[in-house]
Every structure is written in C-alpha cells, then in structure tokens.
Write an enzyme that holds these catalytic residues in place. Structure first.
Site, PDB file in Angstrom:
ATOM      1  N   GLU A 191       0.828  -1.214   0.000  1.00 31.40           N
ATOM      2  CA  GLU A 191       0.000   0.000   0.000  1.00 31.40           C
ATOM      3  C   GLU A 191       0.857   1.255   0.000  1.00 31.40           C
ATOM      4  O   GLU A 191       1.152   1.828   1.057  1.00 31.40           O
ATOM      5  CB  GLU A 191      -0.918   0.027   1.235  1.00 31.40           C
ATOM      6  CG  GLU A 191      -1.990  -1.032   1.219  1.00 31.40           C
ATOM      7  CD  GLU A 191      -2.954  -0.918   2.396  1.00 31.40           C
ATOM      8  OE1 GLU A 191      -2.711  -0.097   3.316  1.00 31.40           O
ATOM      9  OE2 GLU A 191      -3.950  -1.666   2.404  1.00 31.40           O
ATOM     10  N   GLU A 278      -6.127  -7.470  -0.341  1.00 35.66           N
ATOM     11  CA  GLU A 278      -6.338  -7.312   1.104  1.00 35.66           C
ATOM     12  C   GLU A 278      -7.664  -6.614   1.334  1.00 35.66           C
ATOM     13  O   GLU A 278      -7.998  -5.649   0.647  1.00 35.66           O
ATOM     14  CB  GLU A 278      -5.193  -6.481   1.708  1.00 35.66           C
ATOM     15  CG  GLU A 278      -5.237  -6.444   3.227  1.00 35.66           C
ATOM     16  CD  GLU A 278      -4.193  -5.498   3.803  1.00 35.66           C
ATOM     17  OE1 GLU A 278      -2.982  -5.740   3.611  1.00 35.66           O
ATOM     18  OE2 GLU A 278      -4.601  -4.511   4.450  1.00 35.66           O
TER      19      GLU A 278
END
Ligand code: IDC
Length: 356
Positions: A191, A278
């Site tokens: 991320e 995720e």
C-alpha cells in the site's frame, strides 16, 4: 500420500501426461474413484470429506480484466492473508494451510512481509529468517496445491522507492527459487500512501517487475496503487507496459463504501485487471467494528466480477480484523468458537465459495 498434491505443481516444464492425469483428478464429476483414494494432506480425510479438493489450474495469466487459468477460463483466487510473518510466524505452517484449504475451502494464501514495522525486512528484521519463512510458506502452499502471494508489505515506509534496492534483491532471490513453479504470485508493494503518486509507483514497478521477469517470464504480479491501494483509476489512466500485471484494490468495509465500489466497477468495466489482495470487514484501522452489511455489498461486487480476494488477517492478535480469538493458541483445526467474529464470518463466506 502427498503424491497427488506434489505433482499438481510439477511446474512449467512438467510432463504433459502427468498433468493430464492430475487435471482429470480435479475435474468435477470425473475420476471420483481415484479421488477417494487420495487422502487429503494432514487431515486424514478422504478428498470427498474435505471441502476443497485441490485442482490444478496451472499457470494463471491476465486476460483483459480477468485472471484466467491455464485453459484460459476465468479463475478466482480467495483466501487468507497472514499478518506480518515476522510477528506471527507460527501460522506459516503446513497444518495451518491445510485447515485453510480443507475446512475453509480456500485456494490461496498471502504471505505478508512487512518492510518497516515489527522487525520488518528493512527495519532490523532477521532477513534470513524472514526469507526462510517465505520459502516455507511457498513450499507448504505448493504441497497443498494452493496458490501463494509473496507480499512486500510497504506501509509505514509510504513510498516503495524508499527500499527499492532491498526489494530488488529480495524479489531477485525469491523469483530465482520459484521460476519453474506456476503457483507463486508476486505483490511488489502492498500500500503506497501519503502522497506517493502513481508516477513514483510506476518508476518502482518498472525496476522491480523486470527483476522478477528475468527469472519467471510470465508470473502474475500485483502492483499496489496510491492511497493505500485505492486509486486504481490512476492505473487505468496510465497502465504499466507489462503483461500479466494486476492492480491492487484494498477495502475495509467499515470505511470504504459505495464510492470505492463504484470506482472498482468503472475500472473493471473499462478493462483494468483488479486484484483485491487485502480487505477487512471492519474499518481501516483493522480494529473498529465490523460492518457486515457493507461487507456483504462488497461480496456481491466480488461475485459479480469474479474478483480474487484475500482477507486480513490470519492471527490471534487482540484486534477486530484477526480471525482467531486472542485466547486461542491453536494454529490449525480451529473450532468455530475459537474464531473471532471476523473469522466466523469469513470462514462461512469462503466455505460457500468452495469449488468442487
Ligand atoms: C495493521 C495490523 C495491525 C498493525 C498495523 C501496523 O492489523 O495489527 O499494528 O497494521 O501498522 C492495511 C495494511 C495492514 C494493516 C491493516 C489494518 O495493509 O498492514 O494491518 N490495513 O490497519 N491497510 C488498510 C488497513
């Protein structure tokens, strides 16, 4: 006992005859008698008694917006993401993955290697030990006929370029090991966040993807997107110039609602290959209340598009997103009451998804 599992992953150069036999093993309605003879690894149950008989879908690739299997048919991966493996190494175990396959019905595991937090790979963690854990995780998944995602878990470091040299070395070593296997997927930056632009991610990806591709020409690679892997629209505007690349979209149902689902629809409708590597049912802190109403809406979207998805997180940390209760020390064979509210919900969801 594990022969069938092992030959499932003979790899890109495997014998066609063998593979044909293995493929037949995984076909619904075929070779049932043979299946019965195969004991499911580690559980002592026959294949009929477990939820998900591993099937060999071979080398996956990206076709338009879709992930497809070796036969070119749309294929969906789903399973659990570990928490940071430095922190919770006990779940990188064959028995754990076996329960995830046979009781939870999943076909994929994601191995999260934090780069900065909690003895991260680039912040004082024991690199040899972390690599050993990743190798073990890949071996267990391989033995069990599961796909496995090696996740370079950029988070506090915000910009993957901060540890670009370490990432290059890591993926070089990892991809060299598994170049002949079909079940390893590389996620090169979890991320990117806090102002890390798509241009910065592109520069990173343009360096790391060739490192992997030098060994494994056609591995599927997942690339994180700006703002904690939410800005897939940036990737749609300026996609990377590589085949077999997918773009990460992460959601936490308590935080991310219609606006992010709309973005997914728009991007996938326009041909962007999106992988939900995720997600959580709670909020983005990983620890707020679960919002199962929103999570259901996400699942509808996932079903509609056949998106692949991995749930955060496989651990017994005392936080909402952990799927195992904090007072349960078992690493496999959990009873329903040993799972957290999140764990019970996602296990039920995965079991519904289990494929023949
Ligand atoms: C969280 C963990 C938590 C840990 C924290 C570290 O659940 O135990 O203390 O990271 O910063 C993400 C990240 C993922 C986060 C998760 C929940 O990829 O590492 O895990 N989350 O905050 N993105 C959105 C949410």
């Amino acid at each position: 006992m594990y022969l069938m599992d092992r030959i499932c992953w003979m790899g890109k150069t495997g014998t066609a005859l063998f593979l044909a036999g293995v493929l037949a093993m995984g076909m619904p309605g075929q070779a049932q008698a043979a299946k019965t003879a195969v004991k499911s690894a580690g559980t002592g149950k026959t294949a009929e008694e477990v939820l998900n008989v591993p099937t060999d879908h071979g080398a996956l690739r990206v076709d338009g917006a879709n992930l497809v299997d070796a036969k070119g048919e749309k294929y969906q991966l789903y399973g659990m993401s570990t928490h940071g493996i430095a922190w919770f190494p006990q779940y990188v175990s064959r028995d754990t993955f076996c329960t995830l396959r046979d009781d939870w019905g999943t076909n994929c595991v994601r191995l999260a290697v934090y780069t900065e937090e909690y003895n991260g790979y680039c912040s004082g963690g024991n690199r040899e030990e972390l690599k050993r854990l990743v190798e073990n995780g890949v071996s267990y998944a391989t033995e069990l006929g599961m796909y496995v995602i090696v996740d370079w878990h950029v988070l506090n470091d915000k910009d993957p370029n901060v540890h670009r040299a370490e990432a290059a070395e890591f993926f070089d070593q990892m991809a060299a090991k598994w170049k002949d296997q079909d079940n390893v997927i590389y996620e090169i930056c979890n991320e990117p966040n806090s102002g890390t632009s798509w241009e910065m991610i592109t520069a990173y990806a343009n360096e790391i993807i060739p490192v992997i591709r030098k060994h494994d020409r056609d591995a599927v690679i997942i690339v994180g997107t700006p703002s904690w892997s939410q800005e897939i629209d940036q990737a749609l505007k300026r996609p990377l110039e590589f085949d077999n690349v997918m773009y990460a979209l992460h959601f936490y149902a308590g935080t991310h609602t219609d606006w992010l689902r709309n973005r997914v629809r728009e991007c996938v409708d326009r041909g962007l290959p999106v992988f939900i590597s995720e997600f959580g049912m709670c909020d983005a802190s990983g620890n707020g209340a679960n919002d199962f109403g929103q999570a259901d809406q996400w699942m509808e979207l996932i079903d509609r598009y056949g998106l692949s998805y991995c749930c955060w997180n496989l651990a017994n940390k005392d936080e909402r997103s952990s799927v195992i209760r904090a007072d349960c020390g078992k690493v496999s064979g959990w009873e329903e009451r040993e799972l957290s509210e999140s764990g019970q919900w996602i296990r039920r969801r995965f079991r519904r998804e289990a494929q023949p």
